[in-house]
Design a protein around this motif. Structure first.
Motif, short mmCIF file in Angstrom:
data_model
loop_
_atom_site.label_atom_id
_atom_site.label_comp_id
_atom_site.label_asym_id
_atom_site.label_seq_id
_atom_site.Cartn_x
_atom_site.Cartn_y
_atom_site.Cartn_z
N ARG A 75 9.28 -2.00 6.43
CA ARG A 75 8.58 -0.63 6.15
C ARG A 75 9.23 0.18 7.04
O ARG A 75 9.29 1.44 6.64
N LYS A 110 3.29 13.21 4.01
CA LYS A 110 2.87 14.31 4.65
C LYS A 110 1.44 14.46 5.00
O LYS A 110 0.90 14.80 6.05
N ASN A 152 7.54 8.35 4.02
CA ASN A 152 7.03 8.86 5.16
C ASN A 152 5.98 10.19 4.71
O ASN A 152 6.09 11.25 4.46
N THR A 177 2.28 10.71 12.30
CA THR A 177 2.54 11.39 10.85
C THR A 177 3.74 12.51 10.85
O THR A 177 4.54 12.64 10.11
N SER A 185 2.72 0.53 10.14
CA SER A 185 3.74 1.43 9.82
C SER A 185 3.32 2.68 9.54
O SER A 185 4.03 3.69 9.43
N THR A 186 1.97 2.82 9.15
CA THR A 186 1.52 4.18 8.66
C THR A 186 0.44 4.67 9.71
O THR A 186 -0.15 5.81 9.58
N LYS A 191 10.96 3.73 6.44
CA LYS A 191 10.80 5.10 7.02
C LYS A 191 12.11 5.84 7.90
O LYS A 191 12.00 6.84 7.62
N SER A 204 12.23 13.04 8.31
CA SER A 204 12.71 12.90 6.99
C SER A 204 13.40 14.41 6.44
O SER A 204 14.10 14.16 5.74
N MET A 244 13.38 8.89 2.52
CA MET A 244 12.22 9.17 3.88
C MET A 244 11.00 9.73 3.48
O MET A 244 10.02 9.61 3.83
N TRP A 272 7.32 11.53 11.65
CA TRP A 272 8.19 11.04 10.66
C TRP A 272 8.40 11.96 9.74
O TRP A 272 9.47 11.87 8.81
N ARG A 273 7.56 12.74 9.05
CA ARG A 273 7.64 13.65 8.13
C ARG A 273 8.91 14.73 8.54
O ARG A 273 9.62 14.97 7.76
#
Ligand code: AMP
Ligand code: MG
Length: 494
Positions: free
Chosen positions: A342, A434, A432, A375, A248-249, A346, A382, A428, A378-379
């Motif tokens: 997870r 940065k 998620n 990355t 998930s990362t 997110k 958010s 989020m 998702w950021r």
């Protein structure tokens, strides 16, 4: 070089060392003194870990600590040793491996301390027992970054370096990482004694792990009061949890050999790892992995395969094959559950709420098709969720197929009614990151360090230890990778 005199500054506070692992006896480990490292200097220090441990801040400036953690002096009360293990590498039984360059000092402040790269041991085989600066910086930064991401991992207190030459493909310089974990026991430790049919030692090791780390297994009523099956089930669960974090990362470990699998479900032995830039499920981060055995999307399956090796190794203790299989089967439920939780986080769902399967699958497909930065997506999402403003194109701009992402965003938006969008966004932003340790960021830190400028390491450490915070002065570390990033080749060589 002296190995005797306790230095006054070291004794503040005096660490009380214990040696439960080496007390298991000569079958498990043997005394091994570090090899002195010429004229060491500090490369990186985790003040945060030091503070968590309760070390006085002065340690960071202390020459006595510098010498001791470079292997030039033995800390009073430590009993340096190296341990034996075996393992499966790239799917093949590799026989005996062992701590070829990591030396255990003992246990203090609740952690085992190892010096990685501190010189040859009885298990070095043809290796020199050293680690190069480049890979040591990567291990140091990533250990602390993983902890910042709340991903179970071994930790790293510091790296020291030296101009002493180390030969790899080219001539490099030596470094030592001081790494900490409650235990460094690997699946391969169990495989070792099982393969050699040393069942007494196998039991000693399993009992040690149960007593110290899995006390519930000792009196488990699951698995027909079989503590060893209960242990296998518990390790299975922790490993599933760890890999769900990775998936998930966007973390790719790169060398998931059984000797790199922690019995505590900690990410360990950082080598050719990589955080994904563009989302590519089949990404292979290790240039030595020609078959793609450890490709990003293979990791859950490989973890399961590795757990089977552990199960096989524990069979002489578990005895009942059906019990072992039942323990391993837990992976098939724990992994998808952990992953859905997870992704639930997110997507901004309340803690404990799983993500809808189709929504996750569909965004992964869209991210893959357009090779979108994992990355950054998702950021941005958010932030986007807070207002869901039609003029905010920050998310859709990442995709070529605008209609497809618009349709997905509309479905995602239904998860969060207008009154809860602010809350969803805050959740989020806490799920998620940065900042992740992208390859090119590690590379920038390494290049500067090779010129004796250690400031990039310190700056990166700062953001990576709290990767969900904005750190607006370090915005550049949160950007897209530069073109040259795709040319970085990371192999097993370290
Ligand atoms: P790794 O690929 O780093 O997990 O290492 C696999 C095995 O090789 C372990 O037993 C290591 O201790 C050993 N090893 C790796 N590099 C060296 C080295 N430079 N000197 C001695 N042993 C090493
Ligand atoms: Mg290893």
């Amino acid at each position: 070089m002296n190995f005797t005199s306790p230095n006054a500054t070291l004794a503040s506070p005096a660490l009380a060392w214990t040696h439960r692992f080496s007390a298991l006896g000569a079958h498990f480990s043997m005394p091994t003194l570090p090899t002195p490292l010429a004229t060491p200097y500090w490369v990186g220090q985790s003040a945060k870990l030091a503070a968590e441990l309760g070390l006085e801040p002065e340690w960071m400036a202390s020459d006595a600590w510098l010498q001791a953690l470079s292997g030039n002096d033995v800390l009073p009360g430590t009993k340096p040793s190296s341990s034996v293990y075996s393992g499966h590498q790239f799917g093949v039984w590799a026989g005996q491996l062992g701590d070829g360059r990591a030396i255990l000092l003992g246990e203090a402040l609740g952690q085992e301390w190892q010096l990685k790269g501190a010189g040859p041991t009885a298990f070095s085989r043809r290796g020199d027992g050293r680690a190069v600066l480049r890979s040591s910086i990567r291990e140091f930064l990533c250990s602390e970054a993983m902890h910042g991401l709340h991903i179970p991992s071994t930790r790293a207190l510091c790296v020291t370096g030296s101009d002493a030459p180390v030969r790899r493909e080219t001539l490099e310089t030596a470094a030592v990482v001081t790494r900490l974990a409650p235990s460094f026991i690997r699946f391969g430790h169990f495989e070792h004694f099982s393969f050699k049919q040393q069942h007494e030692q196998l039991k000693t090791l399993a009992d040690h792990v149960i007593e110290r780390f899995y006390p519930d297994c000792g009196d488990s009523t699951d698995f027909a009061n079989n503590p060893y099956a209960a242990l296998l089930a518990a390790v299975t669960e922790r490993s599933a949890e760890m890999v769900a974090h990775w998936q998930s990362t966007g973390f790719c470990h790169g060398v998931m050999n059984t000797d790199n699998m922690s019995i505590l479900g900690l990410t360990m032995d950082y080598g050719p790892f990589q955080f994904l830039d563009a989302y590519a499920p089949g990404h292979i981060c290790n240039h030595s992995d020609n078959q793609g055995r450890y490709a990003f999307d293979q990791q859950p399956q490989v973890a399961y395969w590795n757990l089977y090796c552990l199960g096989q190794a524990l069979l002489p203790l578990i005895q009942d094959q059906d019990e072992a299989v039942a323990a391993l089967d837990g992976f098939q439920t724990h992994f998808p559950q952990a992953l859905a939780l997870r992704f639930g986080a997110k997507l901004g769902l309340p803690a404990g709420q799983a993500a809808p399967d189709a929504l996750v699958q569909d965004i992964r497909n869209l991210l893959a098709v357009d090779a979108v930065d994992f990355t950054i997506f998702w950021r941005r999402l958010s932030h986007w969720v807070a207002a869901q403003d039609a003029t905010d194109s920050s998310v859709r701009d990442l995709f070529l197929d605008r209609a497809a992402i618009d349709a997905w965003l509309a479905r995602f938006a239904q998860l969060h009614p207008p009154e809860s969008r602010g809350l969803a966004s805050r959740r989020m932003l806490g799920a998620n990151p940065k900042y992740v340790l992208r390859n090119h960021l590690g590379e920038l830190a390494i290049r500067a360090a090779q010129q004796k400028d250690f400031s990039v390491i310190a700056d990166l450490l700062k953001v990576l230890q709290s990767p969900f915070d904005e750190h607006s002065q370090y915005e550049a570390y949160a950007g897209f990778p530069p073109d040259w990033a795709s040319g970085i080749a990371i192999s097993c060589s370290s």
